[in-house]
Scaffold this active site. Structure first.
Site, PDB file in Angstrom:
ATOM      1  N   ASP A 277     -36.400  49.234-119.554  1.00  0.00           N
ATOM      2  CA  ASP A 277     -37.157  50.374-120.082  1.00  0.00           C
ATOM      3  C   ASP A 277     -36.271  51.228-120.989  1.00  0.00           C
ATOM      4  O   ASP A 277     -35.499  52.052-120.512  1.00  0.00           O
ATOM      5  CB  ASP A 277     -37.699  51.213-118.916  1.00  0.00           C
ATOM      6  CG  ASP A 277     -38.530  52.397-119.394  1.00  0.00           C
ATOM      7  OD1 ASP A 277     -38.886  52.432-120.602  1.00  0.00           O
ATOM      8  OD2 ASP A 277     -38.835  53.281-118.553  1.00  0.00           O
ATOM      9  N   LYS A 284     -35.277  56.769-124.659  1.00  0.00           N
ATOM     10  CA  LYS A 284     -34.503  57.486-123.641  1.00  0.00           C
ATOM     11  C   LYS A 284     -33.129  57.833-124.196  1.00  0.00           C
ATOM     12  O   LYS A 284     -32.625  57.132-125.069  1.00  0.00           O
ATOM     13  CB  LYS A 284     -34.298  56.584-122.415  1.00  0.00           C
ATOM     14  CG  LYS A 284     -35.520  56.403-121.544  1.00  0.00           C
ATOM     15  CD  LYS A 284     -35.186  55.603-120.295  1.00  0.00           C
ATOM     16  CE  LYS A 284     -36.417  55.383-119.443  1.00  0.00           C
ATOM     17  NZ  LYS A 284     -36.988  56.616-118.874  1.00  0.00           N
ATOM     18  N   ASP A 295     -36.015  48.763-113.602  1.00  0.00           N
ATOM     19  CA  ASP A 295     -37.403  49.213-113.712  1.00  0.00           C
ATOM     20  C   ASP A 295     -38.411  48.120-113.330  1.00  0.00           C
ATOM     21  O   ASP A 295     -39.615  48.307-113.466  1.00  0.00           O
ATOM     22  CB  ASP A 295     -37.660  49.721-115.141  1.00  0.00           C
ATOM     23  CG  ASP A 295     -38.648  50.872-115.176  1.00  0.00           C
ATOM     24  OD1 ASP A 295     -38.886  51.477-114.117  1.00  0.00           O
ATOM     25  OD2 ASP A 295     -39.194  51.145-116.264  1.00  0.00           O
ATOM     26  N   ASP A 354     -42.624  56.308-123.195  1.00  0.00           N
ATOM     27  CA  ASP A 354     -41.765  56.152-122.029  1.00  0.00           C
ATOM     28  C   ASP A 354     -42.563  56.222-120.722  1.00  0.00           C
ATOM     29  O   ASP A 354     -42.039  55.910-119.651  1.00  0.00           O
ATOM     30  CB  ASP A 354     -40.661  57.213-122.050  1.00  0.00           C
ATOM     31  CG  ASP A 354     -39.496  56.858-121.134  1.00  0.00           C
ATOM     32  OD1 ASP A 354     -39.459  55.712-120.657  1.00  0.00           O
ATOM     33  OD2 ASP A 354     -38.630  57.737-120.921  1.00  0.00           O
ATOM     34  N   GLU A 356     -44.611  54.136-119.640  1.00  0.00           N
ATOM     35  CA  GLU A 356     -45.156  52.787-119.853  1.00  0.00           C
ATOM     36  C   GLU A 356     -45.570  52.113-118.557  1.00  0.00           C
ATOM     37  O   GLU A 356     -46.427  51.221-118.569  1.00  0.00           O
ATOM     38  CB  GLU A 356     -44.107  51.925-120.582  1.00  0.00           C
ATOM     39  CG  GLU A 356     -43.048  51.255-119.692  1.00  0.00           C
ATOM     40  CD  GLU A 356     -42.149  52.239-118.949  1.00  0.00           C
ATOM     41  OE1 GLU A 356     -42.079  53.414-119.374  1.00  0.00           O
ATOM     42  OE2 GLU A 356     -41.547  51.853-117.923  1.00  0.00           O
ATOM     43  N   ARG A 358     -47.299  53.180-116.005  1.00  0.00           N
ATOM     44  CA  ARG A 358     -48.715  53.386-115.689  1.00  0.00           C
ATOM     45  C   ARG A 358     -49.612  52.584-116.620  1.00  0.00           C
ATOM     46  O   ARG A 358     -50.720  52.212-116.250  1.00  0.00           O
ATOM     47  CB  ARG A 358     -49.037  54.891-115.704  1.00  0.00           C
ATOM     48  CG  ARG A 358     -48.765  55.568-117.010  1.00  0.00           C
ATOM     49  CD  ARG A 358     -48.640  57.088-116.873  1.00  0.00           C
ATOM     50  NE  ARG A 358     -47.339  57.491-116.307  1.00  0.00           N
ATOM     51  CZ  ARG A 358     -46.988  58.751-116.056  1.00  0.00           C
ATOM     52  NH1 ARG A 358     -47.834  59.743-116.308  1.00  0.00           N
ATOM     53  NH2 ARG A 358     -45.798  59.023-115.555  1.00  0.00           N
TER      54      ARG A 358
HETATM   55  N1  BES Z   1     -38.833  53.975-115.462  1.00  0.00           N
HETATM   56  C1  BES Z   1     -39.002  55.344-115.685  1.00  0.00           C
HETATM   57  C2  BES Z   1     -38.833  56.185-114.417  1.00  0.00           C
HETATM   58  C3  BES Z   1     -37.472  56.202-113.802  1.00  0.00           C
HETATM   59  C4  BES Z   1     -36.603  57.252-114.031  1.00  0.00           C
HETATM   60  C5  BES Z   1     -37.073  55.217-112.930  1.00  0.00           C
HETATM   61  C6  BES Z   1     -35.370  57.295-113.439  1.00  0.00           C
HETATM   62  C7  BES Z   1     -35.832  55.255-112.331  1.00  0.00           C
HETATM   63  C8  BES Z   1     -34.974  56.303-112.581  1.00  0.00           C
HETATM   64  C9  BES Z   1     -40.396  55.590-116.233  1.00  0.00           C
HETATM   65  O1  BES Z   1     -40.924  54.598-117.032  1.00  0.00           O
HETATM   66  C10 BES Z   1     -40.312  56.822-117.079  1.00  0.00           C
HETATM   67  O2  BES Z   1     -39.647  56.781-118.073  1.00  0.00           O
HETATM   68  N2  BES Z   1     -40.985  57.883-116.662  1.00  0.00           N
HETATM   69  C11 BES Z   1     -40.978  59.100-117.371  1.00  0.00           C
HETATM   70  C12 BES Z   1     -42.393  59.644-117.352  1.00  0.00           C
HETATM   71  C13 BES Z   1     -42.618  60.785-118.291  1.00  0.00           C
HETATM   72  C14 BES Z   1     -42.488  60.340-119.735  1.00  0.00           C
HETATM   73  C15 BES Z   1     -44.002  61.340-118.018  1.00  0.00           C
HETATM   74  C16 BES Z   1     -40.012  60.058-116.685  1.00  0.00           C
HETATM   75  O3  BES Z   1     -39.912  60.047-115.461  1.00  0.00           O
HETATM   76  O4  BES Z   1     -39.340  60.805-117.380  1.00  0.00           O
HETATM   77 ZN    ZN Z   2     -40.268  52.730-116.672  1.00  0.00          ZN
HETATM   78 MN    MN Z   3     -40.314  54.757-119.031  1.00  0.00          MN
END
Ligand code: BES
Ligand code: ZN
Ligand code: MN
Length: 504
Positions: A277, A284, A295, A354, A356, A358
């Site tokens: 991811d 990111k 991920d 990001d 993604e 969901r």
């Molecule tokens: N894979 C990430 C979530 C994540 C963060 C997993 C840290 C493990 C450690 C997910 O896809 C993501 O990026 N989520 C975003 C959501 C936001 C854009 C609403 C997040 O948590 O920042």
């Molecule tokens: Zn993710």
């Molecule tokens: Mn993400």
């Protein structure tokens, strides 16, 4: 993996590098511990007297011995009434790590303490014996797949053998069964950890699909993999949307295990399988982006759980679905503002690429409906917010059925793979509505409740049957237990096994 076996032997006469003695929290040595104390000229009673050792859970004291065992490890297991399998699992893990670090190769543990603890409680002796094997096996996980062997370096310390000492033929049969079961559990958890530990250039969606096919063949379960073409036919625009920024083709992996009558509705487990991811166009930051190889932890847990229920021949019907894709930025990637049409027909405005997980889960959850499930559980490293809420101590559970959540909470307590419920209210669901599409993949700034909002987005795709979303972003990696290490934990495999075994 460490070899675990059993033997009928008197611990006082058993030759070993180190004998582990399980000590309850008591005032002074009794029983076997007292006999060994006499052999050691009172070294153990002295430790009790000056409180260097009292038998508290996971407490250890390593002593030299001139008996048949060259060393004795006192291992605390706490108060008799408070002993549980999970406590034993944690104590055994602590001992195994300590003995490995102390360069032992082959050790033994005496199980007679369990005989009094389990008196009158059917099945408990076997359960506690299994917990010893499980804790030691889980604790001694090593991922050294990519390290070259350097002839000049000392080989790494590895504890190679653990013998469980029993006192009778009847006990021996019980312990044998417990070891066999524990080995299957450890093997499945290690499989999940391996899948997560491998980097993104090894574990691609195609790799996950190949792994699933091989695992299915070995365990005689069915496996079907949908590629891009099939997904297009089904209208999975949401999963395909995420995948379109990557050169790696996506995969929807479907595993079917039938351990009960065909007509019995299955439990469907859905796992997020983003093999890397980057965030996509909503890129990111660079710091620790490497960790985003994890991920696909939901996918790893799903595959390992199917492996485990099949190898244990669980009497239940269980389906595993993995939505696998890589989230990359490219000229062909989805952009903020793009609108995707899902398999369900609902449209999604992508406001942040990001978010993604969901998106891929939306189509996988819709696909799950064709199995007319009894219940659906999805596992996903969905939000960083869950780490703010619960740290690395518990996963978040959010769902539409309180009884199901209660059972998951109990399974979490029993296995140490804790879950904690977060709410999902109407107001949260409203905050997922888009002004130009049916849904938007992130809420407006200020709504907060990041983990809940992830679940609120999934709910319209999850169906009306009982459904629970488990956010494992904080527990799949860096889960804080004696039998885990830094990195991949394999969280969820033991939780789901316990849930499935107790909810039939
Ligand atoms: N894979 C990430 C979530 C994540 C963060 C997993 C840290 C493990 C450690 C997910 O896809 C993501 O990026 N989520 C975003 C959501 C936001 C854009 C609403 C997040 O948590 O920042
Ligand atoms: Zn993710
Ligand atoms: Mn993400």
């Amino acid at each position: 993996m460490i070899k675990i076996n059993q033997k009928i032997d008197n611990p006082l006469n058993h030759k070993t590098e180190c004998l582990i003695l399980l000590c309850q929290e008591i005032k002074k040595p009794a029983g076997l511990v007292k006999e060994i104390d006499d052999q050691l000229q009172g070294a153990i009673s002295a430790a009790f007297e000056n409180k260097r050792f009292t038998g508290k859970p996971r407490q250890t004291l390593l002593l030299n011995s001139t008996g048949k065992a060259s060393n004795i490890l006192l291992l605390g297991i706490g108060k008799t009434e408070e002993v549980t399998a999970e406590k034993i699992c944690q104590a055994a893990a602590t001992a195994a790590k300590l003995l490995e670090k102390s360069k032992f190769k082959s050790v033994a543990v005496d199980l007679t303490t369990f005989e009094s603890i389990a008196k009158g409680k059917s099945g408990l002796y076997g359960e506690l014996a299994g917990a010893v094997a499980e804790g030691a096996g889980l604790a001694l996980y090593h991922f050294d797949h990519y390290k070259s062997i350097d002839e000049d370096d000392d080989p790494p310390d590895r504890l190679e053998k653990l013998t469980l000492l029993t006192s009778s033929k009847a006990r021996q049969t019980t312990v044998e069964k417990s070891i066999a079961r524990a080995e299957k559990i450890v093997d499945a958890v290690h499989t999940a950890r391996d899948l997560v530990s491998h980097p993104g250039n090894t574990v691609t969606p195609t790799y996950l699909a190949e792994h699933a096919k091989q695992m299915a063949r070995k365990n005689k379960i069915t496996c079907k993999v949908l590629g891009k073409k099939e997904m297009e036919k089904l209208g999975m625009g949401s999963l395909l949307g995420v995948a379109q920024g990557s050169d790696e083709p996506p995969a929807l992996i479907v595993l079917e295990y039938n351990g009960a009558a065909k007509k019995k509705a299955p439990t469907v487990i859905v796992g997020k399988g983003i093999t890397f991811d980057t965030g996509g166009i909503s890129l990111k930051p660079g710091g620790s982006m490497d960790e985003m190889k994890m991920d696909m932890s939901g996918a790893a847990t799903t595959l390992a759980t199917l492996q485990l229920v099949a190898s244990l021949k669980l009497k239940a019907n269980v389906i595993g679905i993995v939505a696998a894709a890589e989230n990359m930025p490219s000229g062909g990637a989805i952009k903020p503002g793009d609108i995707l049409k899902t398999m369900s027909g609902k449209t999604i405005e992508v406001l942040n690429t990001d978010a993604e997980g969901r998106l891929v889960l939306a189509d996988a959850l819709t696909y799950a409906q064709r199995f007319k499930p009894k219940e659906v559980i999805d596992l996903a490293t969905l939000t960083g917010a869950v780490i703010h809420a619960l740290g690395h101590q518990a996963a978040a559970v959010i769902g539409n059925n309180p009884a199901m959540i209660q059972k998951l909470i109990e399974a979490g307590e029993a296995t140490g793979e804790r879950v904690w419920q977060l709410p999902l209210w109407e107001e949260h669901e409203k905050a997922t509505k888009s002004s130009i599409a049916d849904l938007k993949n992130i809420a407006s700034p200020g709504v907060g409740a990041g983990t809940t909002m992830g679940a609120a987005f999934l709910k319209p795709f999850a169906g009306d049957q009982p459904w629970t979303h488990i956010d494992i972003a904080g527990t799949a990696w860096g889960f804080d237990r004696p039998y885990t290490d830094k990195g991949a934990s394999g969280y969820g495999v033991r939780l789901l096994l316990s849930y499935l075994e107790n909810s039939r």
